[in-house]
Design a protein around this motif. Structure first.
Motif, PDB file in Angstrom:
ATOM      1  N   GLU A 172     -37.222  13.056  20.336  1.00  0.00           N
ATOM      2  CA  GLU A 172     -35.765  11.708  20.279  1.00  0.00           C
ATOM      3  C   GLU A 172     -34.795  10.907  21.284  1.00  0.00           C
ATOM      4  N   ALA A 173     -35.632  11.491  22.700  1.00  0.00           N
ATOM      5  CA  ALA A 173     -34.787  11.345  23.488  1.00  0.00           C
ATOM      6  C   ALA A 173     -34.435   9.854  23.627  1.00  0.00           C
ATOM      7  N   VAL A 174     -34.576   8.905  22.766  1.00  0.00           N
ATOM      8  CA  VAL A 174     -33.974   7.758  23.184  1.00  0.00           C
ATOM      9  C   VAL A 174     -34.047   6.703  21.598  1.00  0.00           C
ATOM     10  N   SER A 175     -34.119   7.419  20.737  1.00  0.00           N
ATOM     11  CA  SER A 175     -33.830   6.829  20.129  1.00  0.00           C
ATOM     12  C   SER A 175     -32.137   6.653  19.270  1.00  0.00           C
ATOM     13  N   ALA A 176     -31.341   6.803  19.746  1.00  0.00           N
ATOM     14  CA  ALA A 176     -29.728   6.997  19.516  1.00  0.00           C
ATOM     15  C   ALA A 176     -29.740   5.543  20.780  1.00  0.00           C
ATOM     16  N   LEU A 177     -30.229   5.077  21.569  1.00  0.00           N
ATOM     17  CA  LEU A 177     -29.773   4.121  22.305  1.00  0.00           C
ATOM     18  C   LEU A 177     -30.186   2.436  21.812  1.00  0.00           C
ATOM     19  N   ASP A 178     -29.487   2.076  22.484  1.00  0.00           N
ATOM     20  CA  ASP A 178     -29.668   0.554  22.005  1.00  0.00           C
ATOM     21  C   ASP A 178     -30.868   0.244  22.255  1.00  0.00           C
ATOM     22  N   GLN A 195     -35.099   0.745  29.177  1.00  0.00           N
ATOM     23  CA  GLN A 195     -34.568   1.650  30.944  1.00  0.00           C
ATOM     24  C   GLN A 195     -34.356   2.892  30.726  1.00  0.00           C
ATOM     25  N   VAL A 196     -34.753   3.482  30.000  1.00  0.00           N
ATOM     26  CA  VAL A 196     -34.391   5.117  29.682  1.00  0.00           C
ATOM     27  C   VAL A 196     -35.948   5.275  30.426  1.00  0.00           C
ATOM     28  N   LEU A 197     -36.892   4.472  28.780  1.00  0.00           N
ATOM     29  CA  LEU A 197     -38.281   4.756  29.081  1.00  0.00           C
ATOM     30  C   LEU A 197     -39.359   4.185  30.066  1.00  0.00           C
ATOM     31  N   ASN A 198     -38.386   3.190  31.010  1.00  0.00           N
ATOM     32  CA  ASN A 198     -39.245   3.166  32.200  1.00  0.00           C
ATOM     33  C   ASN A 198     -38.743   4.118  33.617  1.00  0.00           C
ATOM     34  N   LEU A 199     -37.484   4.819  33.005  1.00  0.00           N
ATOM     35  CA  LEU A 199     -37.255   5.534  33.848  1.00  0.00           C
ATOM     36  C   LEU A 199     -37.743   7.046  33.917  1.00  0.00           C
ATOM     37  N   LEU A 200     -38.541   6.615  32.302  1.00  0.00           N
ATOM     38  CA  LEU A 200     -38.651   8.759  32.315  1.00  0.00           C
ATOM     39  C   LEU A 200     -40.279   8.502  33.268  1.00  0.00           C
ATOM     40  N   LEU A 201     -40.910   6.452  33.050  1.00  0.00           N
ATOM     41  CA  LEU A 201     -42.414   6.447  33.497  1.00  0.00           C
ATOM     42  C   LEU A 201     -42.392   6.812  35.086  1.00  0.00           C
ATOM     43  N   ASP A 202     -41.318   6.029  35.617  1.00  0.00           N
ATOM     44  CA  ASP A 202     -41.234   6.353  37.595  1.00  0.00           C
ATOM     45  C   ASP A 202     -41.156   7.614  37.603  1.00  0.00           C
ATOM     46  N   LEU A 203     -40.182   8.734  36.994  1.00  0.00           N
ATOM     47  CA  LEU A 203     -40.037  10.208  37.226  1.00  0.00           C
ATOM     48  C   LEU A 203     -41.460  10.854  36.862  1.00  0.00           C
ATOM     49  N   LYS A 204     -42.073  10.506  36.139  1.00  0.00           N
ATOM     50  CA  LYS A 204     -43.329  11.532  35.654  1.00  0.00           C
ATOM     51  C   LYS A 204     -43.911  10.891  36.968  1.00  0.00           C
ATOM     52  N   GLN A 205     -44.660   9.719  37.429  1.00  0.00           N
ATOM     53  CA  GLN A 205     -45.572   9.312  38.474  1.00  0.00           C
ATOM     54  C   GLN A 205     -44.876  10.160  39.618  1.00  0.00           C
ATOM     55  N   GLU A 206     -44.340  10.494  39.456  1.00  0.00           N
ATOM     56  CA  GLU A 206     -43.058  10.740  41.182  1.00  0.00           C
ATOM     57  C   GLU A 206     -43.022  12.412  41.477  1.00  0.00           C
ATOM     58  N   PHE A 207     -43.427  13.058  40.209  1.00  0.00           N
ATOM     59  CA  PHE A 207     -43.239  14.125  40.553  1.00  0.00           C
ATOM     60  C   PHE A 207     -44.495  15.267  39.344  1.00  0.00           C
ATOM     61  N   GLY A 208     -45.407  13.884  38.971  1.00  0.00           N
ATOM     62  CA  GLY A 208     -45.727  14.793  38.670  1.00  0.00           C
ATOM     63  C   GLY A 208     -46.321  15.710  37.010  1.00  0.00           C
ATOM     64  N   LEU A 209     -45.228  14.897  36.061  1.00  0.00           N
ATOM     65  CA  LEU A 209     -44.733  15.688  35.352  1.00  0.00           C
ATOM     66  C   LEU A 209     -45.582  15.492  34.211  1.00  0.00           C
ATOM     67  N   THR A 210     -45.674  16.331  33.296  1.00  0.00           N
ATOM     68  CA  THR A 210     -45.975  16.073  32.256  1.00  0.00           C
ATOM     69  C   THR A 210     -45.207  16.219  30.750  1.00  0.00           C
ATOM     70  N   TYR A 211     -45.659  15.198  29.566  1.00  0.00           N
ATOM     71  CA  TYR A 211     -44.456  14.923  28.331  1.00  0.00           C
ATOM     72  C   TYR A 211     -44.904  15.572  27.546  1.00  0.00           C
ATOM     73  N   LEU A 212     -44.155  16.066  27.148  1.00  0.00           N
ATOM     74  CA  LEU A 212     -44.839  15.997  24.971  1.00  0.00           C
ATOM     75  C   LEU A 212     -43.891  15.124  24.742  1.00  0.00           C
ATOM     76  N   PHE A 213     -43.652  14.107  24.011  1.00  0.00           N
ATOM     77  CA  PHE A 213     -42.511  13.115  23.269  1.00  0.00           C
ATOM     78  C   PHE A 213     -42.262  12.940  22.505  1.00  0.00           C
ATOM     79  N   ILE A 214     -41.754  13.041  21.598  1.00  0.00           N
ATOM     80  CA  ILE A 214     -41.563  13.231  19.823  1.00  0.00           C
ATOM     81  C   ILE A 214     -40.537  12.129  19.662  1.00  0.00           C
TER      82      ILE A 214
END
Length: 357
Positions: free
Chosen positions: A198-204, A210-229
């Motif tokens: 629930e990393a973005v549920s408390a944000l307007d 902005q945070v979702l776009n940041l997460l997508l950019d970081l995933k691509q840049e650093f080769g991350l894998t996400y579990l998103f609840i």
């Protein structure tokens, strides 16, 4: 900026690119209730938060997890992080069992990090932002100077100017800024898997985007894998490659985002999708898609756990527990309507798919 992809002994791609990053096998976590049951009877009640679930997280994907409050999503996340230990079951990280000699917990936790919902309580109010980010690398053996440099580099990467924010305290930041700090802190150990509860549920909404776009950019840049609840199904569809649906401690459906959202198989998944608000005035919901509260997780119903609320329930549903089965397409479901010789009319499955949408 310091590269976050430096080779480390604990970051080997042991199983190769086709090996799932994390395999969850028969994971079970019950929370015993104090003072329940007769003395010496051995019959103690427990909350069945996670009740024997199986799934894989593939390398480089975002696996979305959805379900009502109390279905076991956050407990699953905390068990995956080993913040709490499972009663039984196995976690296999890139081919090695978590907690074994080959992959001790300290080594596993360097590769798996978590971002929590409450951005304020996740941070130590007595530590500056840069100290909070640098703390874990220092604990894991990095020098203070190198850790501070990494913290400042990560602050810049998540959109916070180090010269402005490094020396501030959590109470001096907005909710969106604190969550960016939490994301930077999660990346400080150069993980491979990031769990976002629930990393973005408390944000307007503007900050959330902005945070979702940041997460997508970081995933691509650093080769991350996400579990998103998340409870927000629109956000889950936007960010997820595959979606897992939980109900009362069990997995009831899993598939690609398009499969789950466009061709849901389980009646519970269909009810969740029908509850999504629509901007079209001609598609307003006039009848509640799902009636009643979830059953008590201390004493769940026999058979299919959803049968007490299912609009397509038949006699065998209350007696026979469905077996989770996955099709060749990767779209899996736990529903008797899709099992041969279950005693449930196969026409019901076709009716369910016809009525969707």
């Amino acid at each position: 900026m310091m590269a976050l992809s430096d080779k480390q002994d604990d970051k080997r791609d042991i199983g190769g690119p086709r090996q799932p990053l994390l395999q969850v096998r028969n994971l079970l976590k019950h929370f015993p209730l104090k003072g329940q049951g007769l003395p010496f009877s051995g019959n103690k009640s427990a909350v069945r938060a996670v009740d024997g679930i199986n799934f894989d997280i593939l390398k480089g994907e975002t696996l979305g997890v959805v379900g009502e409050s109390g279905c076991g999503k956050s407990t699953t996340a905390r068990v995956l992080m080993q913040l709490i230990h499972q009663d039984s079951g196995e976690l296999v990280f890139d081919g090695e069992t978590v907690g074994s000699r080959a992959l001790p917990l300290r080594q596993f936790r360097r590769q798996t990090q978590m971002v929590f919902q409450d951005s304020y309580s996740s941070l130590n109010p007595r530590m500056t932002i840069e100290d909070s980010i640098a703390f874990a690398p220092i604990v894991h053996g990095l020098s203070s100077r190198t850790a501070i440099t990494r913290a400042r580099d990560l602050l810049a990467r998540v959109g916070l100017q180090p010269e402005r924010f490094a020396g501030r305290y959590p109470h001096e930041l907005s909710g969106g800024q604190r969550q960016r700090v939490n994301i930077a802190r999660a990346l400080a150990l150069e993980p491979r898997l990031v769990i976002l509860d629930e990393a973005v549920s408390a944000l307007d909404k503007s900050v959330e985007a902005q945070v979702l776009n940041l997460l997508l950019d970081l995933k691509q840049e650093f080769g991350l894998t996400y579990l998103f609840i998340s409870h927000d199904l629109n956000v889950v569809r936007f960010i997820s490659d595959r979606v897992l649906v939980m109900y009362l401690g069990q997995v009831v459906e899993i598939g690609s985002a398009d499969q789950v959202f466009d061709q849901p198989k389980h009646p519970y998944t269909r009810a969740l999708l029908q509850s999504m608000p629509s901007m079209d005035p001609l598609q307003r919901t006039e009848v509640a898609p799902l009636a009643g509260d979830p059953p008590n997780p201390i004493n769940p119903p026999s058979g299919c756990r959803f049968h007490t609320r299912c609009a397509y329930v038949q006699a065998p549903c209350s007696q026979q527990a469905p077996v989770f089965a996955s099709a060749a397409s990767g779209h899996g479901v736990a529903c008797l309507r899709y099992e041969a010789n279950s005693g449930v009319s196969q026409d019901a499955a076709a009716l369910l798919e016809t009525n969707h949408g």
